[in-house]
Design a protein around this motif. Sequence first.
Motif, PDB file in Angstrom:
ATOM      1  N   ARG A  45       2.395  -0.975   3.389  1.00  0.00           N
ATOM      2  CA  ARG A  45       1.325  -0.226   2.571  1.00  0.00           C
ATOM      3  C   ARG A  45       1.390  -0.391   1.349  1.00  0.00           C
ATOM      4  N   LEU A  46       2.707  -0.295   0.781  1.00  0.00           N
ATOM      5  CA  LEU A  46       2.899  -0.638  -0.723  1.00  0.00           C
ATOM      6  C   LEU A  46       2.299  -1.797  -1.139  1.00  0.00           C
ATOM      7  N   LEU A  47       2.851  -2.765  -0.284  1.00  0.00           N
ATOM      8  CA  LEU A  47       2.183  -4.147  -0.562  1.00  0.00           C
ATOM      9  C   LEU A  47       0.798  -4.349  -0.970  1.00  0.00           C
ATOM     10  N   TRP A  48       0.055  -3.524   0.115  1.00  0.00           N
ATOM     11  CA  TRP A  48      -1.552  -3.634   0.218  1.00  0.00           C
ATOM     12  C   TRP A  48      -1.860  -2.851  -1.089  1.00  0.00           C
ATOM     13  N   THR A  49      -1.161  -1.816  -1.422  1.00  0.00           N
ATOM     14  CA  THR A  49      -1.585  -1.146  -2.711  1.00  0.00           C
ATOM     15  C   THR A  49      -1.432  -1.803  -4.011  1.00  0.00           C
ATOM     16  N   LEU A  50      -0.438  -2.770  -3.934  1.00  0.00           N
ATOM     17  CA  LEU A  50      -0.179  -3.490  -5.017  1.00  0.00           C
ATOM     18  C   LEU A  50      -1.277  -4.521  -5.022  1.00  0.00           C
ATOM     19  N   LYS A  51      -1.750  -4.993  -4.077  1.00  0.00           N
ATOM     20  CA  LYS A  51      -2.728  -6.105  -3.979  1.00  0.00           C
ATOM     21  C   LYS A  51      -4.119  -5.485  -4.488  1.00  0.00           C
ATOM     22  N   ILE A  52      -4.369  -4.295  -3.835  1.00  0.00           N
ATOM     23  CA  ILE A  52      -5.584  -3.607  -4.134  1.00  0.00           C
ATOM     24  C   ILE A  52      -5.695  -3.342  -5.684  1.00  0.00           C
ATOM     25  N   PHE A  53      -4.709  -3.058  -6.304  1.00  0.00           N
ATOM     26  CA  PHE A  53      -4.661  -2.900  -7.901  1.00  0.00           C
ATOM     27  C   PHE A  53      -4.422  -3.934  -8.457  1.00  0.00           C
ATOM     28  N   GLN A  54      -4.123  -5.256  -7.836  1.00  0.00           N
ATOM     29  CA  GLN A  54      -4.158  -6.404  -8.513  1.00  0.00           C
ATOM     30  C   GLN A  54      -2.851  -7.026  -9.350  1.00  0.00           C
ATOM     31  N   HIS A  55      -1.920  -6.323  -8.657  1.00  0.00           N
ATOM     32  CA  HIS A  55      -0.704  -6.725  -9.449  1.00  0.00           C
ATOM     33  C   HIS A  55      -0.168  -8.342  -9.108  1.00  0.00           C
ATOM     34  N   PRO A  56       0.195  -9.247 -10.128  1.00  0.00           N
ATOM     35  CA  PRO A  56      -0.067 -10.539 -10.244  1.00  0.00           C
ATOM     36  C   PRO A  56       0.988 -11.341  -9.211  1.00  0.00           C
ATOM     37  N   CYS A  61      -5.097   3.324  11.373  1.00  0.00           N
ATOM     38  CA  CYS A  61      -3.854   3.904  12.143  1.00  0.00           C
ATOM     39  C   CYS A  61      -3.791   5.468  12.013  1.00  0.00           C
ATOM     40  N   GLY A  62      -2.937   6.012  11.814  1.00  0.00           N
ATOM     41  CA  GLY A  62      -2.818   7.583  11.691  1.00  0.00           C
ATOM     42  C   GLY A  62      -3.039   7.986  10.127  1.00  0.00           C
ATOM     43  N   THR A  63      -2.459   7.373   9.413  1.00  0.00           N
ATOM     44  CA  THR A  63      -2.804   7.836   8.099  1.00  0.00           C
ATOM     45  C   THR A  63      -3.068   6.677   7.073  1.00  0.00           C
ATOM     46  N   GLY A  64      -3.229   5.521   7.634  1.00  0.00           N
ATOM     47  CA  GLY A  64      -3.596   4.268   6.559  1.00  0.00           C
ATOM     48  C   GLY A  64      -2.080   3.420   6.236  1.00  0.00           C
ATOM     49  N   VAL A  65      -0.866   3.816   6.994  1.00  0.00           N
ATOM     50  CA  VAL A  65       0.351   3.069   6.566  1.00  0.00           C
ATOM     51  C   VAL A  65       0.594   1.789   7.269  1.00  0.00           C
ATOM     52  N   THR A  66       0.486   2.067   8.758  1.00  0.00           N
ATOM     53  CA  THR A  66       0.888   0.749   9.651  1.00  0.00           C
ATOM     54  C   THR A  66      -0.311  -0.043   9.813  1.00  0.00           C
ATOM     55  N   ALA A  67      -1.565   0.380   9.526  1.00  0.00           N
ATOM     56  CA  ALA A  67      -2.673  -0.455   9.383  1.00  0.00           C
ATOM     57  C   ALA A  67      -2.376  -1.589   8.413  1.00  0.00           C
ATOM     58  N   LYS A 109     -12.598 -14.440   4.227  1.00  0.00           N
ATOM     59  CA  LYS A 109     -12.576 -13.172   4.846  1.00  0.00           C
ATOM     60  C   LYS A 109     -11.056 -12.833   4.236  1.00  0.00           C
ATOM     61  N   ALA A 110     -11.215 -11.278   4.424  1.00  0.00           N
ATOM     62  CA  ALA A 110     -10.104 -10.483   3.893  1.00  0.00           C
ATOM     63  C   ALA A 110     -10.135  -9.248   4.671  1.00  0.00           C
ATOM     64  N   VAL A 111      -9.030  -8.755   5.215  1.00  0.00           N
ATOM     65  CA  VAL A 111      -8.937  -7.391   6.227  1.00  0.00           C
ATOM     66  C   VAL A 111      -9.123  -6.198   5.170  1.00  0.00           C
ATOM     67  N   MET A 112      -9.828  -5.498   5.469  1.00  0.00           N
ATOM     68  CA  MET A 112     -10.304  -4.072   4.959  1.00  0.00           C
ATOM     69  C   MET A 112      -9.363  -2.861   5.770  1.00  0.00           C
ATOM     70  N   VAL A 113      -9.028  -2.069   5.047  1.00  0.00           N
ATOM     71  CA  VAL A 113      -8.353  -0.815   5.529  1.00  0.00           C
ATOM     72  C   VAL A 113      -9.114   0.473   5.292  1.00  0.00           C
ATOM     73  N   TYR A 114      -8.910   1.144   6.471  1.00  0.00           N
ATOM     74  CA  TYR A 114      -9.778   2.296   6.533  1.00  0.00           C
ATOM     75  C   TYR A 114      -8.410   3.121   5.958  1.00  0.00           C
ATOM     76  N   ASP A 115      -8.737   3.940   4.561  1.00  0.00           N
ATOM     77  CA  ASP A 115      -7.593   4.526   4.193  1.00  0.00           C
ATOM     78  C   ASP A 115      -7.278   5.784   4.930  1.00  0.00           C
ATOM     79  N   GLY A 116      -8.425   6.641   5.130  1.00  0.00           N
ATOM     80  CA  GLY A 116      -8.091   7.939   5.805  1.00  0.00           C
ATOM     81  C   GLY A 116      -7.437   7.946   6.994  1.00  0.00           C
ATOM     82  N   SER A 117      -7.977   6.847   7.991  1.00  0.00           N
ATOM     83  CA  SER A 117      -7.625   6.486   9.380  1.00  0.00           C
ATOM     84  C   SER A 117      -7.799   7.523  10.107  1.00  0.00           C
ATOM     85  N   TRP A 118      -7.132   7.654  11.403  1.00  0.00           N
ATOM     86  CA  TRP A 118      -7.420   8.532  12.349  1.00  0.00           C
ATOM     87  C   TRP A 118      -7.027  10.158  11.899  1.00  0.00           C
TER      88      TRP A 118
END
Length: 306
Positions: free
Chosen positions: A110-121, A257-263, A280-289
């Motif tokens: 989840r943190l890896l994805w967050t850092l990618k979303i905010f474009q850390h190099p 997933c439940g809250t966007g973590v294990t997605a 193609k890249a995977v999208m994540v539904y942040d609010g999830s279930w």
Amino acid sequence: MRPPSRVSISSILTPAAFKSLLVSSKTPVIPLDATWYLPNVGRNGKEEFMLERIPGARFFDIDEVKDSSSPFPHMLPSTEVFNKAMSDLGITREDTLVVYDKQANFSAPRLLWTLKIFQHPSIFILDNYPLYKQEGYEIDTKRLSAVEEAIPARSTYESPGAIEDRVVTYSDLRQVIIEPLFRKKFNIIDARPYSRWTGDAPEPRPGLPSGHLPDSISIPFNEVLEDGTKEFKNSSKLQELFLAKGVDPDKPIIAMCGTGVTACVLETALGKSGILPEDKAVMVYDGSWTEWAQRSDDKFIIKGKQ
């Protein structure tokens, strides 16, 4: 919904590769502990960080660095909130970041994805902390106080902004789900345990109904990890798994997933699998279930097998 922009998957490091990176990197390498537990587990990642960590690690609290205006847990923060959190941790955009969590591969993606979303190099994920310990690498067990844990050298961090087309909102997903023919143009993959997806087991949050979205695919996140070590499976195993589950690489993929973590475990595994076309890249539904079950019509909460 338009296709997401492509961002290359960050490297997945074995413990040995992580140690090599510490020696070879020309920029500072900062481990980031992203340990987070489900609310029914009764453990606290921040408290455990104060007792044990990789030397030089800093703690990124996904329960604190979030959109505090949302009623749903750890939704992505604004760019301003993210920048402040990174600055408070003394991180700059020149730093190389290696994320990990104490459950192996649970909340670190989840943190890896967050850092990618905010474009850390430069970002990596350690695969994984229990193996790192098992293989005898150094652990810092000095008990920290809140004062000692604070990072004195605050930096000024400035993200170029979030890659918004990789983040699915409730209204985005509702637009997909409402029309049966349209939703068949997407892969919607759900990382929760199968029994929660079928509605046979309860959600960990009291009062939240279990079940799943119409035409979604159940891929419990543990299935992309090796049973014993909880390492990510190799690329060929992951390809076989995703294709066997019915994932069509030519269709856009939305992970939840439940809250966007294990997605984000599935998002990382899909990147490692190599089945995605370059555009193609995977999208994540942040609010999830958690969000969907509270906001959606009952007809879009399905029980049982499809």
